[in-house]
Design an enzyme around this catalytic site. Structure first.
Site, PDB file in Angstrom:
ATOM      1  CE1 TYR A  11     -12.411  28.440 -10.597  1.00  0.00           C
ATOM      2  CE2 TYR A  11     -10.251  28.161  -9.819  1.00  0.00           C
ATOM      3  CZ  TYR A  11     -11.202  28.045 -10.553  1.00  0.00           C
ATOM      4  OH  TYR A  11     -10.937  27.954 -12.063  1.00  0.00           O
ATOM      5  CB  ALA A  19     -12.848  24.686  -1.057  1.00  0.00           C
ATOM      6  CE  LYS A  22     -12.693  24.842 -11.402  1.00  0.00           C
ATOM      7  NZ  LYS A  22     -13.142  24.386 -12.489  1.00  0.00           N
ATOM      8  CE  LYS A  65       0.625  -8.592  17.182  1.00  0.00           C
ATOM      9  NZ  LYS A  65       1.796  -8.633  17.802  1.00  0.00           N
ATOM     10  CG  LEU A  76     -11.673  -7.999  -1.876  1.00  0.00           C
ATOM     11  CD1 LEU A  76     -12.180  -6.748  -2.114  1.00  0.00           C
ATOM     12  CD2 LEU A  76     -10.823  -8.325  -0.689  1.00  0.00           C
ATOM     13  CG  PHE A 136      -0.472 -11.831   2.903  1.00  0.00           C
ATOM     14  CD1 PHE A 136      -0.046 -12.348   1.637  1.00  0.00           C
ATOM     15  CD2 PHE A 136      -0.958 -12.690   3.922  1.00  0.00           C
ATOM     16  CE1 PHE A 136      -0.225 -13.762   1.380  1.00  0.00           C
ATOM     17  CE2 PHE A 136      -0.975 -14.005   3.494  1.00  0.00           C
ATOM     18  CZ  PHE A 136      -0.575 -14.699   2.488  1.00  0.00           C
ATOM     19  CD  GLN A 177      -4.110 -50.272 -28.670  1.00  0.00           C
ATOM     20  OE1 GLN A 177      -3.991 -50.966 -29.655  1.00  0.00           O
ATOM     21  NE2 GLN A 177      -5.101 -49.182 -28.678  1.00  0.00           N
TER      22      GLN A 177
END
Length: 735
Positions: free
Chosen positions: A164, A166, A168, A434, A513, A562, A723
Site C-alpha cells: 500500500y 509503495a 501511494k 572537471k 526553454l 549562475f 521650430q
C-alpha cells in the site's frame, strides 16, 4: 463576505464514491451544483466482490436533495468506461477525484504476488487509467482539476503496508509530473493524504477515533482544490479532523567528500555524516532542476577547495585531442548593430521601469543623459553562442542539451554608444576538464572601428563530457570571488513579471526553454524559466543604482556565477557588499531564499575620476563658442527675441553618446540670457543633440526638423518650440 464556491455546470467524476470519503465528496459536489458521476465497484475493502447498490444509494441520496448524478459500476482499471459515462451523460469532464482504494495488509514477508499486484492495480494503475482517459478531453477544453489520494503510509511508511505504501507514494510522483505537464492547459493536479474513518480504516483505528475523523472534515479541502478559482498545482496536503497542512521536500546543504588525488571512500562519507545530515541550513527544492542544478556550484567549490574528481572505474580516459585541439580556435567574426530601440528593449527586459525616475535615462531616448545599460554588452556578443556557433568548432563534439551557462564576465573600456555597430571576434580561450563535465571558456572582443569597446567571457559547463585527462584550472578564466562573511551593506529587490522572459528574449536569446512550456517540461522544469543573463542584468542594475547613481561611465566590469534557475514572477533580491571600488554581490529569490547568482562582483571606476562636463576625449566643445557668441549678439536684439520666442530652451550637448555640457537660452524675460548649466527654473523645451550635429545645424548643413525626424536631434517638453531654432540661430543671432 466572499461568495460561496459553486460548481454549477461542472462535471465531476468521483471514484470509490459508494461510501466513506468518496460518498462525502460526491454529496458535497452535488450540493454545490456539480453534475456527479458516482463510481463504485461495490466490493469490500479487500477488493473482493462487486455490486451496484453502493453507488445507487449515493445517487439516490443526491437526487432526493435536488442534485444530478449517475452511477458507474466499473473498475477503475477500465478508466475509459468511467469517463465515457461522464461524456455520454453530461457531454464533458471537468474534475476527476481518484479516491478508489482497497487494503491487503500483510507484514512484508507474508505479502503474496496477488497482494502486491492488486493494490498497485487499484491505487496506482487505476489512478493512471482514469486520469489518462480524461486527460485529452481536459486539454481540448483548456480546463481540468485532478485530485490524487495518497496516504501517510505512503509518505512515511507503516508496518504491514509495504504494498500500500509503495502504491501511494507512486501516486504522488504521478501527480507531480501531471502538474508540470498540465499547467499550460490549465489542468491542475494535487494530492491529499487524508485521515478519515472509512471501510478501510475502521479495521485499524479505534471506533471513537474513526468517529472523530469524519469524511466531512476532508471534503472541504477536496472541493477547494478542485474549484476553478484555486491556482494550487502540484501540492501535497495532509488533512483530517478539521486540520490541513501542506508538505514539501527539504534537503540538507550536504557535504563534498572528495579529496584531491585520493579515491572517494566510505570513510570520507562516515567522517562527514553529521554534516550530510545537518538540516540547520536546509534548502527546499521544488523541481528536478533545482534538485540537480547545484552541480555547477558544487564543481566550483571542488576547485576552490582543492578537491578533484576521481574516476569511479578503471576505464581509460577519453581521447584528449578533440577538446584540447579546439583551444585557440577563432570563430568567424560577426557584426552586431543596434539602435536606441534595442537598447531600450533590453533595459525593459532587465527590469528598468518608468516607475523609477532614475531609470528614465535607460528607457527614454529623449532623456538628456540617455544611456545604454552596461550589461547590454552581453547582447552585443551573444551571437557567438547562438545558432550553433560552438557546433562549428573542430573537436567540440557533445550534446548541446547538456550545456549550462556557468559563469559570465563583462568588461567595458568605455560606455556603450546609444546606438551603433560593433564588430565582434570570438575565440575558444581554454577548455577545462572537471571530471563530471567540461568547461568551455570563450572570449569575445567587440570593436567600434579599431577601438575595443567591451570584452565578454562566456563559461559553458557541459555535463558528462569530462574525464578526458585535461587540465582543471586556467589562468585565462576570470575568477569568481566569494562574498564577504558579514551582513550586506545594501539590499535591493525587484519583482519580475510573468512576462519577463517573454520580454527579455526580444533582445535576441530565442532559446525555447524560456517561453515554451513543452520544451521546459522536457528539460525538467515545471514551466519556462527566466534567462540567467536577465537575472544578471537585474543584479547589475541594482549595483549601478545603489553605488554609482546610475552613472554608466563608472561601470568597469562584472563577474557572476549562475547557481539556480529563476521563474518569471519571482522577486530578485540583490545583496551587496562594498569594498573599495569593488561591489561584491549575490542574488537570491526572495520568496525561497535560494541563491541564484553567487560569487559575483562589479568593479567601478572611482567617482573622482569621472567628469560630468568634459568629453572623455578631452578638449573644448565647439558648441561652447557658439553659445558664447549667441549671448553676445542677443544683447542688442534680446527684447525683440523675447517677445517672439517667450520660452526657455535648455540644451544638452553630447559627446561620444554621453552628455558633455548643458546650456540654457532664456528668452522669457527682460532682454534674455545665455548661460552654461541647466535652466534656473523650468525649461519649456529641452533639446538633446551632439556637439557635431549642433555645429551642422549652426552652419546650415543640417535642417533642425530633418534632424528631429531622423533622431539626430531630440526634444522633450513643448517640442513645437524647437521650430523657433531657425529664428534664434539665423534671424537674430546672425550665425
Amino acid at each position: 463576505m466572499a461568495s460561496p464556491l459553486r460548481f454549477d455546470g461542472r462535471v465531476v467524476l468521483v471514484t470509490g464514491a459508494g461510501g466513506g470519503l468518496g460518498r462525502a465528496y460526491a454529496l458535497a459536489f452535488a450540493e454545490r451544483g456539480a453534475l456527479v458521476i458516482v463510481n463504485d465497484l461495490g466490493g469490500d475493502f479487500k477488493g473482493i466482490g462487486k455490486g451496484s447498490s453502493a453507488a445507487d444509494k449515493v445517487v439516490a441520496e443526491i437526487r432526493r436533495k435536488g442534485g444530478k448524478a449517475v452511477a458507474n459500476y466499473d473498475s477503475v482499471e477500465a478508466g475509459e468506461k468511467l469517463v465515457k459515462t461522464a461524456l455520454d451523460t453530461f457531454g464533458r469532464i471537468d474534475v476527476v477525484v481518484n479516491n478508489a482504494g482497497i487494503l491487503r495488509d500483510r507484514s512484508f514477508s507474508r505479502i503474496s504476488d496477488e497482494d502486491w499486484d492488486i493494490i498497485h492495480r487499484v491505487h496506482l494503475r487505476g489512478s493512471f487509467q482514469v486520469t489518462r482517459a480524461a486527460w485529452d478531453h481536459m486539454k481540448k477544453q483548456n480546463y481540468g482539476r485532478i485530485l490524487m489520494t495518497s496516504s501517510a503510509s505512503g509518505i512515511y511508511g507503516n508496518f504491514g503496508q509495504a504494498n500500500y505504501s509503495a502504491a501511494k507514494l507512486g501516486i504522488l510522483g504521478l501527480c507531480n509530473t501531471l502538474a508540470i505537464e498540465g499547467r499550460k492547459n490549465n489542468i491542475h493536479c494535487n494530492t491529499i493524504a487524508p485521515n478519515a474513518g472509512s471501510r478501510m480504516t475502521e479495521t485499524v483505528l479505534p471506533e471513537d477515533l474513526v468517529e472523530a475523523l469524519k469524511p466531512e472534515y476532508v471534503a472541504p479541502l477536496v472541493l477547494w482544490l478542485c474549484h476553478e478559482s484555486c491556482e494550487e498545482n502540484g501540492g501535497l496536503f495532509e488533512v483530517g479532523a478539521g486540520w490541513i497542512g501542506k508538505l514539501r521536500w527539504e534537503r540538507t546543504l550536504g557535504a563534498i567528500v572528495r579529496k584531491r588525488n585520493q579515491p572517494m571512500t566510505p570513510e570520507a562519507v562516515r567522517d562527514n555524516w553529521e554534516k550530510i545530515c545537518d538540516f540547520s541550513n536546509a534548502s527546499k527544492p521544488q523541481t528536478i532542476q533545482e534538485s540537480t542544478g547545484g552541480i555547477v556550484e558544487v564543481l566550483h567549490k571542488v576547485d576552490s577547495e582543492g578537491i578533484s574528481p576521481n574516476r569511479t572505474s578503471h576505464a581509460a580516459p577519453a581521447a584528449t585531442s578533440g577538446f584540447v585541439g579546439a583551444v585557440g580556435h577563432k570563430l568567424p567574426s560577426f557584426s552586431s548593430s543596434y539602435t536606441e530601440l534595442q537598447s531600450i528593449m533590453y533595459a525593459l527586459g532587465v527590469g528598468a521601469s518608468v516607475k523609477n525616475p532614475k531609470d528614465l535615462k535607460f528607457v527614454y531616448e529623449g532623456s538628456a543623459d540617455f544611456s545604454c545599460l552596461p550589461t547590454f554588452g552581453v547582447i552585443v556578443a551573444q551571437k557567438s553562442m547562438m545558432n550553433g556557433g560552438l557546433a562549428e568548432v573542430p573537436g567540440l563534439s557533445f550534446n548541446f542539451a547538456k550545456a549550462l551557462h556557468g559563469e559570465q564576465y563583462l568588461e567595458l573600456y568605455k560606455p556603450l554608444p546609444r546606438s551603433g555597430e560593433l564588430k565582434c571576434e570570438a575565440v575558444i580561450a581554454d577548455i577545462l576538464d572537471k571530471g563530471s563535465g567540461v568547461v568551455i571558456v570563450m572570449d569575445v572582443y567587440s570593436y567600434s572601428g579599431k577601438e575595443l569597446i567591451c570584452y565578454n567571457q562566456f563559461s559553458v559547463f557541459v555535463v558528462g563530457s569530462g574525464g578526458f585527462g585535461g587540465k582543471r584550472t586556467s589562468e585565462k578564466l576570470k575568477a569568481a570571488v566569494a562574498v564577504p562573511n558579514r551582513p550586506p551593506d545594501a539590499v535591493l529587490r525587484d519583482a519580475t513579471s510573468l512576462n519577463q522572459a517573454a520580454l527579455y528574449r526580444l533582445s535576441g536569446d530565442w532559446n525555447p526553454l524560456h517561453i515554451d512550456p513543452d520544451f521546459a517540461s522536457v528539460a525538467g522544469f515545471e514551466k519556462p524559466i527566466l534567462h540567467g543573463l536577465c537575472t544578471f542584468g537585474f543584479s547589475a542594475r541594482h549595483v549601478l543604482q545603489q553605488f554609482a547613481d546610475n552613472d554608466v561611465s563608472r561601470f568597469k566590469a562584472i563577474k557572476v556565477r549562475f547557481a539556480k534557475p529563476v521563474y518569471p514572477g519571482q522577486t530578485l533580491q540583490t545583496e551587496m557588499w562594498k569594498e573599495g571600488n569593488r561591489i561584491h554581490f549575490q542574488t537570491k529569490v526572495h520568496e525561497t531564499g535560494d541563491v541564484v547568482i553567487s560569487n559575483a562582483y562589479v568593479d567601478l571606476v572611482p567617482a573622482s575620476g569621472v567628469s560630468t562636463q568634459t568629453p572623455s576625449e578631452g578638449g573644448e566643445l565647439q558648441s561652447a563658442l557658439v553659445f558664447g557668441e549667441i549671448g553676445r549678439r542677443l544683447k542688442s536684439v534680446g527684447r525683440e527675441v523675447v517677445k517672439k520666442a517667450n520660452a526657455v530652451f535648455e540644451w544638452h550637448i553630447t559627446k561620444g553618446g554621453t552628455v558633455a555640457a548643458k546650456w540654457t537660452i532664456d528668452l522669457k524675460s527682460g532682454s534674455g540670457e545665455v548661460y552654461q548649466g541647466p535652466a534656473k527654473g523650468s525649461a519649456d523645451v529641452t533639446i538633446i543633440i551632439s556637439d557635431e550635429d549642433f555645429m551642422e545645424v549652426v552652419f546650415g548643413k543640417l535642417d533642425p526638423q530633418k534632424a528631429f525626424f531622423s533622431g539626430r536631434l531630440k526634444a522633450r517638453g513643448n517640442i513645437m518650440l524647437s521650430q523657433k531654432l531657425q529664428m534664434i540661430l539665423k534671424d537674430y543671432a546672425k550665425l
